[in-house]
Design a protein around this motif. Structure first.
Motif, PDB file in Angstrom:
ATOM      1  N   UNK A   9      80.395 -76.468 -24.050  1.00  0.00           N
ATOM      2  CA  UNK A   9      80.694 -77.685 -24.801  1.00  0.00           C
ATOM      3  C   UNK A   9      79.418 -78.409 -25.216  1.00  0.00           C
ATOM      4  N   UNK A  10      78.439 -78.479 -24.302  1.00  0.00           N
ATOM      5  CA  UNK A  10      77.164 -79.112 -24.648  1.00  0.00           C
ATOM      6  C   UNK A  10      76.430 -78.317 -25.711  1.00  0.00           C
ATOM      7  N   UNK A  11      76.480 -76.983 -25.616  1.00  0.00           N
ATOM      8  CA  UNK A  11      75.825 -76.162 -26.645  1.00  0.00           C
ATOM      9  C   UNK A  11      76.443 -76.412 -28.024  1.00  0.00           C
ATOM     10  N   UNK A  12      77.759 -76.497 -28.070  1.00  0.00           N
ATOM     11  CA  UNK A  12      78.408 -76.799 -29.344  1.00  0.00           C
ATOM     12  C   UNK A  12      77.911 -78.135 -29.890  1.00  0.00           C
TER      13      UNK A  12
ATOM     14  N   UNK B  67      72.983 -68.358 -26.444  1.00  0.00           N
ATOM     15  CA  UNK B  67      74.349 -68.648 -26.851  1.00  0.00           C
ATOM     16  C   UNK B  67      74.626 -68.449 -28.312  1.00  0.00           C
ATOM     17  N   UNK B  68      73.570 -68.361 -29.122  1.00  0.00           N
ATOM     18  CA  UNK B  68      73.720 -68.133 -30.565  1.00  0.00           C
ATOM     19  C   UNK B  68      72.907 -66.890 -30.901  1.00  0.00           C
ATOM     20  N   UNK B  69      73.578 -65.798 -31.212  1.00  0.00           N
ATOM     21  CA  UNK B  69      72.925 -64.482 -31.264  1.00  0.00           C
ATOM     22  C   UNK B  69      71.738 -64.438 -32.214  1.00  0.00           C
ATOM     23  N   UNK B  70      71.857 -65.046 -33.375  1.00  0.00           N
ATOM     24  CA  UNK B  70      70.772 -64.931 -34.355  1.00  0.00           C
ATOM     25  C   UNK B  70      69.590 -65.844 -34.026  1.00  0.00           C
TER      26      UNK B  70
ATOM     27  N   UNK C  42      78.698 -72.377 -38.904  1.00  0.00           N
ATOM     28  CA  UNK C  42      80.035 -71.822 -38.666  1.00  0.00           C
ATOM     29  C   UNK C  42      79.954 -70.586 -37.783  1.00  0.00           C
ATOM     30  N   UNK C  43      78.966 -69.738 -38.031  1.00  0.00           N
ATOM     31  CA  UNK C  43      78.801 -68.533 -37.226  1.00  0.00           C
ATOM     32  C   UNK C  43      78.471 -68.898 -35.774  1.00  0.00           C
ATOM     33  N   UNK C  44      77.571 -69.853 -35.592  1.00  0.00           N
ATOM     34  CA  UNK C  44      77.202 -70.285 -34.241  1.00  0.00           C
ATOM     35  C   UNK C  44      78.410 -70.850 -33.502  1.00  0.00           C
ATOM     36  N   UNK C  45      79.197 -71.669 -34.174  1.00  0.00           N
ATOM     37  CA  UNK C  45      80.362 -72.272 -33.524  1.00  0.00           C
ATOM     38  C   UNK C  45      81.418 -71.223 -33.196  1.00  0.00           C
ATOM     39  N   UNK C  46      81.546 -70.210 -34.038  1.00  0.00           N
ATOM     40  CA  UNK C  46      82.477 -69.118 -33.744  1.00  0.00           C
ATOM     41  C   UNK C  46      82.041 -68.373 -32.488  1.00  0.00           C
TER      42      UNK C  46
ATOM     43  N   UNK D 220      80.177 -69.506 -30.012  1.00  0.00           N
ATOM     44  CA  UNK D 220      80.323 -70.357 -28.835  1.00  0.00           C
ATOM     45  C   UNK D 220      81.792 -70.520 -28.450  1.00  0.00           C
ATOM     46  N   UNK D 221      82.656 -70.595 -29.435  1.00  0.00           N
ATOM     47  CA  UNK D 221      84.082 -70.678 -29.127  1.00  0.00           C
ATOM     48  C   UNK D 221      84.569 -69.380 -28.485  1.00  0.00           C
ATOM     49  N   UNK D 222      84.051 -68.240 -28.948  1.00  0.00           N
ATOM     50  CA  UNK D 222      84.407 -66.962 -28.329  1.00  0.00           C
ATOM     51  C   UNK D 222      83.951 -66.923 -26.870  1.00  0.00           C
ATOM     52  N   UNK D 223      82.779 -67.500 -26.594  1.00  0.00           N
ATOM     53  CA  UNK D 223      82.296 -67.564 -25.217  1.00  0.00           C
ATOM     54  C   UNK D 223      83.181 -68.480 -24.378  1.00  0.00           C
ATOM     55  N   UNK D 224      83.604 -69.581 -24.950  1.00  0.00           N
ATOM     56  CA  UNK D 224      84.506 -70.475 -24.226  1.00  0.00           C
ATOM     57  C   UNK D 224      85.794 -69.760 -23.843  1.00  0.00           C
ATOM     58  N   UNK D 225      86.353 -69.017 -24.763  1.00  0.00           N
ATOM     59  CA  UNK D 225      87.600 -68.299 -24.488  1.00  0.00           C
ATOM     60  C   UNK D 225      87.375 -67.212 -23.443  1.00  0.00           C
ATOM     61  N   UNK D 226      86.204 -66.553 -23.511  1.00  0.00           N
ATOM     62  CA  UNK D 226      85.907 -65.500 -22.532  1.00  0.00           C
ATOM     63  C   UNK D 226      85.838 -66.083 -21.122  1.00  0.00           C
ATOM     64  N   UNK D 227      85.214 -67.254 -20.987  1.00  0.00           N
ATOM     65  CA  UNK D 227      85.108 -67.891 -19.677  1.00  0.00           C
ATOM     66  C   UNK D 227      86.499 -68.245 -19.151  1.00  0.00           C
ATOM     67  N   UNK D 228      87.334 -68.789 -20.017  1.00  0.00           N
ATOM     68  CA  UNK D 228      88.698 -69.141 -19.600  1.00  0.00           C
ATOM     69  C   UNK D 228      89.470 -67.917 -19.155  1.00  0.00           C
ATOM     70  N   UNK D 229      89.295 -66.817 -19.884  1.00  0.00           N
ATOM     71  CA  UNK D 229      90.045 -65.603 -19.576  1.00  0.00           C
ATOM     72  C   UNK D 229      89.511 -64.865 -18.352  1.00  0.00           C
ATOM     73  N   UNK D 230      88.175 -64.893 -18.197  1.00  0.00           N
ATOM     74  CA  UNK D 230      87.552 -64.046 -17.168  1.00  0.00           C
ATOM     75  C   UNK D 230      86.792 -64.794 -16.084  1.00  0.00           C
ATOM     76  N   UNK D 231      86.519 -66.057 -16.276  1.00  0.00           N
ATOM     77  CA  UNK D 231      85.764 -66.812 -15.289  1.00  0.00           C
ATOM     78  C   UNK D 231      84.286 -66.744 -15.517  1.00  0.00           C
TER      79      UNK D 231
END
Length: 289
Positions: free
Chosen positions: A23-26, A251-254, A272-276, A278-289
């Protein structure tokens, strides 16, 4: 630092902190995009450490902002203070409206920390000064019998400043075991790799020779950060050093490990790419810890 009574409680808290770091990175990426400028690479590399400090380790709150026995945080690498400001806003020190004024005309949120802002202890960013101020604060706390601590976050490029080593010598001399120096070791500075511009290694041995107790952590892994902090021997009379091994632009690949992103701001497409990502990372954490 909070204690955990069970593995399940620990896992839950680690997940919460990971989500907070995303969230802070976003927010950091948004600040940089909206302002059109920031030192975003080094800001993203230290976001996990700032998350750990402000949400788990340090004794800080809006209620204790003027308490002499509060923990003190000094952002010595002040040019990368975006996650610091975001944490202060999230913890209630400054409003969201104020945060959105970052780098705008007449805002108190400048390109470096400004002590007119609640929760900011000193104006910083003139590199090499933070540890010296931290040493003074730690000496004062010890002489006044306080149990609180002083935390100083430095960049690895900053270590080329001689004043850092004068402060390190003083910290060891005065046995400042209430001082925690942290190096954001992302191995890149303004114009290239630290080891090509001003060689730092063997870095840990240098600090040990100045009298510091040292730990190394993966500064982009929350469990490693907190585990390293828990390994510190607070009963010893030595000042403490955490070498936080990180990735610039984390956290931002490029942006990762790219000197060009030492400073700069993403354009609309990059944002937009960076936020996508980071959002994918957020979902991964929720799904996998």
């Amino acid at each position: 630092m909070n204690g955990w009574t069970a593995d399940s409680e620990k896992e839950k808290r680690i997940r919460e902190l990971k989500l907070k770091a995303v969230a802070l990175r976003k927010r950091v990426v948004t600040l940089a995009h909206d302002a059109g400028s920031a030192h975003i690479g080094g800001a993203l590399s230290c976001t996990d450490m700032i998350t750990a400090l402000f949400y788990e380790i340090m004794n800080v709150s809006t209620e204790t902002v003027d308490d002499p026995d509060r923990d003190i945080f000094i952002m010595s690498k002040g040019h990368t203070h975006e996650p610091y400001l975001c944490a202060l806003s999230d913890r209630g020190f400054i409003t969201e409206e104020t945060l959105r004024s970052f780098r705008t005309f007449r805002s108190d949120l400048l390109g470096h920390p400004n002590c007119r802002v609640a929760g900011v202890e000193i104006n910083s960013g003139a590199l090499g000064h933070g540890l010296s101020v931290g040493v003074g604060a730690a000496i004062a706390k010890k002489r006044d019998g306080m149990g609180s601590r002083v935390y100083v976050l430095m960049g690895d490029g900053e270590l080329a400043e001689g004043s850092v080593w004068e402060a390190a010598m003083s910290a060891g001399n005065y046995k400042l075991n209430n001082l925690v120096a942290i190096i954001d070791r992302n191995r890149l500075q303004l114009s290239g790799a630290t080891e090509e511009i001003m060689k730092l290694e063997p870095l840990e041995q240098k600090w040990v020779s100045f009298g510091f107790e040292t730990v190394q952590v993966d500064g982009n892994d929350m469990e490693s950060i907190l585990g390293g902090y828990r390994r510190i021997d607070w009963e010893s009379d030595r000042p403490k050093l955490i070498i936080s091994n990180t990735t610039k632009g984390k956290g931002v690949s490029f942006m990762e490990n790219t000197v060009a992103w030492h400073a700069g701001a993403p354009d609309d497409e990059q944002y937009e790419l960076a936020m996508e990502e980071l959002e994918a990372e957020r979902r991964r954490i929720i799904d996998n810890g």
